[in-house]
Structure formats: C-alpha cells, structure tokens
Design an enzyme around this catalytic site. Structure first.
Site, PDB file in Angstrom:
ATOM      1  NE  ARG A  80      -2.569   0.979   3.544  1.00 43.58           N
ATOM      2  CZ  ARG A  80      -3.252   0.728   4.662  1.00 43.58           C
ATOM      3  NH1 ARG A  80      -4.486   0.256   4.601  1.00 43.58           N
ATOM      4  NH2 ARG A  80      -2.703   0.936   5.836  1.00 43.58           N
ATOM      5  CE  LYS A 183      -2.050   4.835   7.069  1.00 44.33           C
ATOM      6  NZ  LYS A 183      -3.326   5.186   7.675  1.00 44.33           N
ATOM      7  CD  GLU A 219     -11.845   5.581   4.807  1.00 39.55           C
ATOM      8  OE1 GLU A 219     -11.661   4.802   5.750  1.00 39.55           O
ATOM      9  OE2 GLU A 219     -10.963   5.873   3.990  1.00 39.55           O
TER      10      GLU A 219
HETATM   11  C1  LIG Z   1      -8.600   6.770   6.361  1.00 39.20           C
HETATM   12  C2  LIG Z   1      -8.324   5.410   6.892  1.00 39.20           C
HETATM   13  N1  LIG Z   1      -9.202   4.418   6.636  1.00 39.20           N
HETATM   14  C3  LIG Z   1      -8.992   3.172   7.091  1.00 39.20           C
HETATM   15  C4  LIG Z   1      -7.887   2.844   7.851  1.00 39.20           C
HETATM   16  C5  LIG Z   1      -7.683   1.460   8.332  1.00 39.20           C
HETATM   17  O1  LIG Z   1      -6.689   0.820   7.574  1.00 39.20           O
HETATM   18  P1  LIG Z   1      -5.823  -0.328   8.214  1.00 39.20           P
HETATM   19  O2  LIG Z   1      -6.776  -1.387   8.656  1.00 39.20           O
HETATM   20  O3  LIG Z   1      -4.963  -0.823   7.086  1.00 39.20           O
HETATM   21  O4  LIG Z   1      -5.075   0.254   9.327  1.00 39.20           O
HETATM   22  C6  LIG Z   1      -6.938   3.847   8.127  1.00 39.20           C
HETATM   23  C7  LIG Z   1      -5.708   3.586   8.885  1.00 39.20           C
HETATM   24  O5  LIG Z   1      -5.620   3.062   9.922  1.00 39.20           O
HETATM   25  C8  LIG Z   1      -7.173   5.151   7.661  1.00 39.20           C
HETATM   26  O6  LIG Z   1      -6.298   6.122   7.930  1.00 39.20           O
END
Ligand SMILES: Cc1ncc(COP(=O)(O)O)c(C=O)c1O
Length: 339
Positions: A80, A183, A219
């Site tokens: 990612r 990200k 989200e």
């Molecule tokens: C915007 C956003 N959505 C979802 C997640 C969850 O992703 P992950 O399960 O890979 O930590 C994150 C990070 O933690 C995030 O910053």
C-alpha cells in the site's frame, strides 16, 4: 524491557532509542541509516512541505506469550505504501528495503515492545516525503524515507466499548477520483475540520459520506465502516476510501465463522437496518458503534443500548486480536515472527 505503565499508555508519541532513514537521490535509494535523533534537517523548498508529497503507513508489532514479537500482514502495508507513493508521483520505497527497515527498527527498539496481555502494542510509522527542492508544481527529484516506532495503548480511550459517531455533511475527506485510496497526509489534513467539529459536539468521530452524491457511507474518521445484519458483514465499496488491511482481514474471519460478506455501496438509509456497526483499522482493530446521528434528518441510528458491543462484533474482534497476539493459531498465515 522498559519499565513503563503499559496498561495506561496513551495512543501518542513516545521517544524510543532509534529510527531509520533512507534517501532517494540521482534515481536510486541509498543505504538505511540509523539515528537516535528525532529531528530532520529539511530544505525550505521541499515538495513535502509545499505540495503535500507525503505518504505514510501504520502497523503494529505484538509480543506473544511465547516472548516472540509478531508483525501482522506487513507485506500489505509495504504494497500500500508503494501504491500511495505512485498516487502522488513519489519514488516508491521498495518492498525488500521496507522489510529490512521494519525488522531492523523493531530489533533496535525491542525493549519498547509492550508485554503480552497489556493491551498495548508497538506502533510502527513508516513515512515518505519529497525532500528535494522545487518551486514549480512538480514531483521532487529527491525523497526521504523514515521509519520510527512508539509504544501505544488503545486508540480509543473508551477501549472496546461502543462509541457515538456523527455523520458529516459539510466536509469532504476525499473525492471519487482524488486521493482517498492513497494513504497520503493531505487526506488527513482535509478530514481535520470534520473530526474536530464532531469531537467538540461530544462524538468520538465523524462519518464521511461519498463526496459526489452524499448518499453513501465512505469512512469513519481514520477507519473503515462495517455494518452487520442477518449474519452478513457489509462494508462500503467506494473509490474514495483507504483499503483497510484490518477490514480485509475481518472479511476473511467473517467468512471463516460462517457469515456472509458484502463489499458494496452502503446507502445512509441502510443504517437503520443494521443490528451492529463498527469502525475498523490498525489503531483500534474494531471500535464498536453505539449510535450514529445524522444532523440533516435528526435520525439517531442505535446499535447498543447497554454499552456493550454486539455478539458478532465481539466474535470478530476476539478472533483477530487472538491471532495478532499469537494466542490462537495463525490459520490465515498473516503473522511474521521478527527474528
Ligand atoms: C482513512 C483510513 N481508513 C482506514 C484505515 C484502516 O486501515 P488499516 O486497517 O490498514 O489500518 C486507516 C488507517 O488506519 C485510515 O487512515
């Protein structure tokens, strides 16, 4: 091991012994360098400062009761990270170098890995930014990679007790053809107004809707959303959300527990049909949702009246946490022991 009050650690930064750096210059990555400094010397015209060329990752290391430190699906974070770099035209940090940096930074700071059973973990933060100087809007020629660690307690102070969320109707975190799936720091900057407004009104976080139609759930602050009904785990499919590794894993666990799973657009109206709901991500694993308030319709969607999470949410949470902590067999092959 460091003598800290592990059970009461905040989800915040604490200085550890070392962090690592690596510079991309003249078209190639240099050697990993170890430092104990918490500071960087940065050019005043670096693109990371002006044009938001910055991406990061977040993952955790867990101490098992066997005394072995485990990482959860680190390759997914590495991939990612590469994807995010590409999204904002940065030099990607190679997967093999990511592995080396990750294992090295944990080994160097092993005394900060919280003990098994404390609920705390070692949070690992890799970041990458344009450090080369440009004044016109263009990608930098030079990039800096940094990886540091910090021991953290649970992300939500409330722990595994349901929290209240506010639907946000006046701020967009990301747009369908924008940067929501990467990200990158800019997405988080864009979300701050909404998150602070939600907290000021007494909510744990803000639920973002799709920017185009304001009809679907995107989200839950910095986490993905899921709802549960009729033994089915349902989570949004959207072009503006981060592909959560926790969510991916919960889908696999749900299937293994005999649940059905659906990844598809989730209209706001559907919130009234869920019997359980939660936010999921590395930081909290799952944050169960008690209530969601929609300020446009004044509707309150309620999933918990007695401050406890729903039965399927608890099952999913317990299974994932047991795998991460090394308490249950790693039947999905997700964990890597840090030697
Ligand atoms: C915007 C956003 N959505 C979802 C997640 C969850 O992703 P992950 O399960 O890979 O930590 C994150 C990070 O933690 C995030 O910053």
């Amino acid at each position: 091991m460091e003598n800290l009050d592990w059970k009461n650690l905040p989800f915040g930064y604490m200085k550890t012994d070392y962090n690592l750096r690596c510079i991309y210059r003249n078209g190639k990555w240099g050697k990993l360098e170890t430092t104990s400094s918490e500071y960087i010397n940065i050019h005043i015209a670096a693109t990371g400062l002006h044009y938001g060329q910055e991406a990061f990752e977040g993952l955790k290391a867990y101490m098992g009761k066997d005394g072995k430190v485990r990482l959860f699906r680190w390759e997914e974070n590495a991939k990612r990270f590469i994807y995010s770099a590409g999204g904002i035209k940065m030099a990607p940090f190679p997967l093999e170098l990511f592995r080396e940096a990750l294992f090295e930074v944990i080994s160097l700071n092993k005394r900060f890995v919280p003990p098994h059973g404390s609920g705390a973990t070692l949070y690992i933060r890799p970041l990458l930014f344009g450090s080369g100087a440009e004044v016109g809007v263009k990608p930098a020629q030079e990039y800096t990679f940094i990886i540091f660690v910090t021991p953290v307690g649970p992300y939500f102070k409330e722990g595994f007790t349901p929290v209240n969320m506010l639907i946000c109707r006046d701020v967009d975190r990301a747009s369908p053809m924008g940067t929501g799936t990467f990200k990158v720091g800019g997405n988080y900057a864009a979300s701050l107004r909404a998150i602070i407004a939600a907290k000021e009104k007494g909510y744990s976080n803000s639920i973002f809707l799709d920017a185009k139609e304001k009809k679907y759930i995107d989200e839950c602050g910095p986490a993905n959303f899921f709802g549960i009904k009729d033994n089915t785990y349902i989570t949004p499919k959207s072009e503006s959300i981060l592909n959560s590794i926790t969510n991916m894993s919960l889908i696999e666990i749900a299937k293994s527990l005999g649940m059905k799973t659906e990844r598809r657009p989730v209209p706001v109206d559907e919130l009234s049909t869920f019997t359980e709901a939660g936010a999921c991500g590395t930081a909290a694993v799952i944050s169960p949702i008690a209530k969601i308030f929609d300020p446009e319709t004044n509707i309150v969607y309620e999933y918990s009246k007695d401050c406890t999470a729903g039965p399927l949410t608890i099952k999913l949470y317990n299974k994932l946490v047991a795998i991460q902590n090394g308490d249950e067999p790693d039947e999905f092959g997700w964990m890597t022991i840090v030697k």
